[in-house]
Design a protein around this motif. Structure first.
Motif, PDB file in Angstrom:
ATOM      1  N   LEU A 143      22.894  59.946 -34.621  1.00  0.00           N
ATOM      2  CA  LEU A 143      24.287  59.508 -34.784  1.00  0.00           C
ATOM      3  C   LEU A 143      24.619  58.482 -33.709  1.00  0.00           C
ATOM      4  CD1 LEU A 143      27.162  59.754 -36.023  1.00  0.00           C
ATOM      5  CD2 LEU A 143      27.562  61.635 -34.408  1.00  0.00           C
ATOM      6  N   ILE A 144      25.121  57.315 -34.146  1.00  0.00           N
ATOM      7  CA  ILE A 144      25.635  56.292 -33.240  1.00  0.00           C
ATOM      8  C   ILE A 144      27.097  56.054 -33.586  1.00  0.00           C
ATOM      9  CG2 ILE A 144      25.574  53.818 -32.704  1.00  0.00           C
ATOM     10  CD1 ILE A 144      22.591  53.883 -32.858  1.00  0.00           C
ATOM     11  N   VAL A 145      27.949  56.038 -32.568  1.00  0.00           N
ATOM     12  CA  VAL A 145      29.355  55.680 -32.756  1.00  0.00           C
ATOM     13  C   VAL A 145      29.594  54.360 -32.027  1.00  0.00           C
ATOM     14  CG1 VAL A 145      30.132  58.058 -33.041  1.00  0.00           C
ATOM     15  CG2 VAL A 145      30.027  57.081 -30.747  1.00  0.00           C
ATOM     16  N   PHE A 146      30.503  53.551 -32.547  1.00  0.00           N
ATOM     17  CA  PHE A 146      30.712  52.246 -31.926  1.00  0.00           C
ATOM     18  C   PHE A 146      32.147  51.794 -32.085  1.00  0.00           C
ATOM     19  CE2 PHE A 146      29.965  51.172 -36.318  1.00  0.00           C
ATOM     20  CZ  PHE A 146      30.695  50.016 -36.560  1.00  0.00           C
ATOM     21  N   GLY A 147      32.526  50.982 -31.142  1.00  0.00           N
ATOM     22  CA  GLY A 147      33.794  50.267 -31.148  1.00  0.00           C
ATOM     23  C   GLY A 147      33.510  48.935 -30.499  1.00  0.00           C
ATOM     24  N   ALA A 148      34.067  48.739 -29.285  1.00  0.00           N
ATOM     25  CA  ALA A 148      33.703  47.554 -28.519  1.00  0.00           C
ATOM     26  C   ALA A 148      32.270  47.665 -28.006  1.00  0.00           C
ATOM     27  CB  ALA A 148      34.668  47.379 -27.353  1.00  0.00           C
ATOM     28  N   LYS A 149      31.775  48.912 -27.821  1.00  0.00           N
ATOM     29  CA  LYS A 149      30.407  49.178 -27.391  1.00  0.00           C
ATOM     30  C   LYS A 149      29.822  50.276 -28.286  1.00  0.00           C
ATOM     31  CE  LYS A 149      30.224  46.521 -23.662  1.00  0.00           C
ATOM     32  NZ  LYS A 149      29.228  45.422 -23.493  1.00  0.00           N
ATOM     33  N   PRO A 150      28.527  50.188 -28.569  1.00  0.00           N
ATOM     34  CA  PRO A 150      27.893  51.277 -29.333  1.00  0.00           C
ATOM     35  C   PRO A 150      27.289  52.304 -28.375  1.00  0.00           C
ATOM     36  CG  PRO A 150      26.397  49.417 -29.226  1.00  0.00           C
ATOM     37  CD  PRO A 150      27.627  49.012 -28.443  1.00  0.00           C
ATOM     38  N   PHE A 151      27.289  53.567 -28.794  1.00  0.00           N
ATOM     39  CA  PHE A 151      26.729  54.655 -27.987  1.00  0.00           C
ATOM     40  C   PHE A 151      25.936  55.600 -28.896  1.00  0.00           C
ATOM     41  CE2 PHE A 151      30.567  53.275 -25.776  1.00  0.00           C
ATOM     42  CZ  PHE A 151      30.109  53.107 -24.481  1.00  0.00           C
ATOM     43  N   VAL A 152      24.807  56.082 -28.366  1.00  0.00           N
ATOM     44  CA  VAL A 152      24.038  57.093 -29.099  1.00  0.00           C
ATOM     45  C   VAL A 152      24.702  58.444 -28.854  1.00  0.00           C
ATOM     46  CG1 VAL A 152      21.810  58.230 -29.362  1.00  0.00           C
ATOM     47  CG2 VAL A 152      21.901  55.773 -28.892  1.00  0.00           C
ATOM     48  N   GLN A 153      25.357  58.946 -29.863  1.00  0.00           N
ATOM     49  CA  GLN A 153      26.016  60.244 -29.745  1.00  0.00           C
ATOM     50  C   GLN A 153      25.003  61.378 -29.895  1.00  0.00           C
ATOM     51  OE1 GLN A 153      28.927  60.589 -28.725  1.00  0.00           O
ATOM     52  NE2 GLN A 153      30.015  62.349 -29.578  1.00  0.00           N
ATOM     53  N   ALA A 154      23.997  61.163 -30.740  1.00  0.00           N
ATOM     54  CA  ALA A 154      22.938  62.163 -30.919  1.00  0.00           C
ATOM     55  C   ALA A 154      21.643  61.432 -31.252  1.00  0.00           C
ATOM     56  CB  ALA A 154      23.289  63.151 -32.042  1.00  0.00           C
ATOM     57  N   PRO A 155      20.570  61.633 -30.490  1.00  0.00           N
ATOM     58  CA  PRO A 155      19.267  61.024 -30.826  1.00  0.00           C
ATOM     59  C   PRO A 155      18.663  61.723 -32.036  1.00  0.00           C
ATOM     60  CG  PRO A 155      19.026  62.511 -28.971  1.00  0.00           C
ATOM     61  CD  PRO A 155      20.498  62.470 -29.281  1.00  0.00           C
ATOM     62  N   GLY A 173      38.846  55.374 -30.618  1.00  0.00           N
ATOM     63  CA  GLY A 173      39.003  54.567 -29.418  1.00  0.00           C
ATOM     64  C   GLY A 173      38.125  54.952 -28.253  1.00  0.00           C
ATOM     65  N   MET A 174      37.350  56.034 -28.361  1.00  0.00           N
ATOM     66  CA  MET A 174      36.544  56.453 -27.216  1.00  0.00           C
ATOM     67  C   MET A 174      35.420  55.462 -26.915  1.00  0.00           C
ATOM     68  SD  MET A 174      34.392  59.688 -28.832  1.00  0.00           S
ATOM     69  CE  MET A 174      33.475  60.006 -27.340  1.00  0.00           C
ATOM     70  N   ALA A 175      35.091  54.573 -27.846  1.00  0.00           N
ATOM     71  CA  ALA A 175      34.074  53.541 -27.616  1.00  0.00           C
ATOM     72  C   ALA A 175      34.699  52.158 -27.473  1.00  0.00           C
ATOM     73  CB  ALA A 175      33.056  53.535 -28.750  1.00  0.00           C
ATOM     74  N   GLY A 176      36.017  52.096 -27.336  1.00  0.00           N
ATOM     75  CA  GLY A 176      36.694  50.816 -27.206  1.00  0.00           C
ATOM     76  C   GLY A 176      37.480  50.474 -28.448  1.00  0.00           C
ATOM     77  N   PRO A 177      38.426  49.526 -28.348  1.00  0.00           N
ATOM     78  CA  PRO A 177      39.328  49.246 -29.465  1.00  0.00           C
ATOM     79  C   PRO A 177      38.747  48.341 -30.546  1.00  0.00           C
ATOM     80  CG  PRO A 177      39.911  47.879 -27.574  1.00  0.00           C
ATOM     81  CD  PRO A 177      38.794  48.768 -27.126  1.00  0.00           C
ATOM     82  N   HIS A 178      37.715  47.556 -30.234  1.00  0.00           N
ATOM     83  CA  HIS A 178      37.246  46.534 -31.167  1.00  0.00           C
ATOM     84  C   HIS A 178      36.085  47.045 -32.025  1.00  0.00           C
ATOM     85  CE1 HIS A 178      39.923  43.874 -29.071  1.00  0.00           C
ATOM     86  NE2 HIS A 178      39.277  44.056 -27.923  1.00  0.00           N
ATOM     87  N   THR A 179      35.577  46.139 -32.888  1.00  0.00           N
ATOM     88  CA  THR A 179      34.510  46.502 -33.825  1.00  0.00           C
ATOM     89  C   THR A 179      33.347  45.534 -33.665  1.00  0.00           C
ATOM     90  OG1 THR A 179      36.166  47.294 -35.409  1.00  0.00           O
ATOM     91  CG2 THR A 179      33.933  46.929 -36.245  1.00  0.00           C
ATOM     92  N   ASN A 180      32.294  45.980 -32.993  1.00  0.00           N
ATOM     93  CA  ASN A 180      31.111  45.135 -32.787  1.00  0.00           C
ATOM     94  C   ASN A 180      29.967  45.646 -33.659  1.00  0.00           C
ATOM     95  OD1 ASN A 180      32.519  43.595 -30.984  1.00  0.00           O
ATOM     96  ND2 ASN A 180      31.516  44.406 -29.152  1.00  0.00           N
ATOM     97  N   LEU A 181      29.933  45.158 -34.879  1.00  0.00           N
ATOM     98  CA  LEU A 181      28.945  45.612 -35.860  1.00  0.00           C
ATOM     99  C   LEU A 181      27.515  45.253 -35.442  1.00  0.00           C
ATOM    100  CD1 LEU A 181      30.586  44.653 -39.291  1.00  0.00           C
ATOM    101  CD2 LEU A 181      30.046  46.939 -38.486  1.00  0.00           C
ATOM    102  N   GLY A 182      27.323  44.004 -35.009  1.00  0.00           N
ATOM    103  CA  GLY A 182      25.971  43.557 -34.681  1.00  0.00           C
ATOM    104  C   GLY A 182      25.340  44.375 -33.568  1.00  0.00           C
ATOM    105  N   ASP A 183      26.126  44.674 -32.520  1.00  0.00           N
ATOM    106  CA  ASP A 183      25.594  45.475 -31.410  1.00  0.00           C
ATOM    107  C   ASP A 183      25.251  46.892 -31.862  1.00  0.00           C
ATOM    108  OD1 ASP A 183      25.902  43.299 -29.814  1.00  0.00           O
ATOM    109  OD2 ASP A 183      27.740  43.993 -28.829  1.00  0.00           O
ATOM    110  N   ALA A 184      26.053  47.435 -32.767  1.00  0.00           N
ATOM    111  CA  ALA A 184      25.784  48.791 -33.269  1.00  0.00           C
ATOM    112  C   ALA A 184      24.471  48.827 -34.049  1.00  0.00           C
ATOM    113  CB  ALA A 184      26.936  49.258 -34.157  1.00  0.00           C
ATOM    114  N   ILE A 185      24.245  47.806 -34.893  1.00  0.00           N
ATOM    115  CA  ILE A 185      22.981  47.749 -35.631  1.00  0.00           C
ATOM    116  C   ILE A 185      21.814  47.557 -34.665  1.00  0.00           C
ATOM    117  CG2 ILE A 185      21.663  46.452 -37.353  1.00  0.00           C
ATOM    118  CD1 ILE A 185      24.336  45.717 -38.673  1.00  0.00           C
TER     119      ILE A 185
END
Length: 329
Positions: A143-155, A173-185
């Motif tokens: 599981l990866i969650v993302f906003g302004a930054k992506p984070f691995v919530q569960a490997p 909002g825990m990962a930031g207010p924006h949507t960075n699709l490319g970084d999440a991928i």
């Protein structure tokens, strides 16, 4: 059931007999007494002196013990094993990555429940995706969650309940207010680097447009394709309302899915979102690898222990038997 791992060892069974038959016996020179009148003695007795040897007569108990010990040693070398009942182990043959948008726009309450009540977008996603995770028996899920930054919530893990619990703990909002699709991928691609399976699937859910990723979603999709990762994209929310950054970029999500051989879906309510995950399950059914084996417990130590005990017992018994008889050859 008991089987021998190396039954060919018993071809060595006649080896001692062959040695006894074809190998010269061991000889040892010993000191003797010299009699000055030896010639007169043998002449008086009428005996012609010859070279000779003294053979130790083996007792029957020694012969029996030797044969049994040799058989037990061969049995130990043959390695008897106790074969258990067949056991089947199901191993994951697919890695599934869930990438979920938790930007501020996911706080909108524009989803509708079955009873017609408004529901927060992220809450609806948690409910549907949580059920989807619970049905992924046989998959490794991350599981990866993302906003302004992506984070691995569960490997990647086969502990589906842990992944579902970690999804439940996410908040808007825990990962930031924006949507960075490319970084999440991109983070998802890096998470697949140590994957050892052939089927790699990523499900990307977002309700906004990319707002400043270091890697564009299109480039990220091309890299995903090179790494054998198939991406299914899901758009939620209103593609026409609100600010431009919060409008779901349907064209980008369609392009990502098309470039990687996946498909794009759109949902604006809980029922539609659930149907999308059902369709994904049908389009990309999970793959599992079943390994069947029988547990084997070695019993080689038993005949080895018996051989040692038998050797000690035979030697102990010989202490209470009269001294070995000697015969002249």
């Amino acid at each position: 059931m008991i089987e021998l791992a190396h039954p060919w060892v018993f071809f060595l069974l006649p080896l001692p007999l062959l040695v006894w038959r074809f190998v010269a016996p061991y000889r040892q020179s010993v000191q003797a007494l010299r009699f000055p009148s030896f010639a007169r003695i043998v002449e008086a007795l009428g005996i012609t002196p010859e070279e000779g040897a003294l053979l130790v007569a083996r007792r029957r108990i020694q012969m029996i013990a030797g044969v049994l010990v040799w058989i037990l040693l061969l049995l130990a070398l043959a390695r008897p094993e106790r074969i258990g009942e067949a056991v089947e182990v199901t191993k994951a043959a697919r890695d599934l990555m869930l990438v979920v948008d938790i930007s501020e726009s996911m706080d909108e309450e524009d989803f509708v429940t079955e009873t017609g009540e408004p529901l927060q977008r992220l809450a609806a996603v948690k409910n549907v995706v949580g059920e989807f995770i619970s049905e992924r028996e046989g998959d490794r899920v991350a599981l990866i969650v993302f906003g302004a930054k992506p984070f691995v919530q569960a490997p990647f893990t086969e502990d589906l309940q842990a992944v579902r619990d970690l999804l439940t703990l996410t908040t808007v909002g825990m990962a930031g207010p924006h949507t960075n699709l490319g970084d999440a991928i991109g983070l998802g691609i890096r998470s697949f680097e140590h994957s050892q399976v052939d089927q790699r699937l990523m499900i990307l859910l977002s309700d906004g447009a990319d707002t400043g990723s270091r890697m564009s979603p299109v480039n990220a999709a091309e890299i995903a394709l090179q790494n054998g990762i198939q991406i299914y994209t899901i758009g939620v929310g209103d593609p026409d309302g609100g600010q431009a950054d919060n409008q779901v970029d349907i064209a980008a999500l369609q392009d990502i899915a098309r470039r990687t051989g996946g498909q794009f879906f759109f949902a604006d309510d809980t029922e539609g979102l659930a149907q999308i995950y059902d369709q994904i399950d049908q389009l990309a059914p999970r793959m599992v690898e079943t390994i069947s084996y029988r547990p084997r417990d070695s019993l080689a130590h038993l005949p080895a222990i018996l051989a040692v005990l038998l050797t000690l017992a035979s030697q102990f018994l010989m202490l209470f038997i009269t001294r070995p008889r000697r015969a002249h050859a």
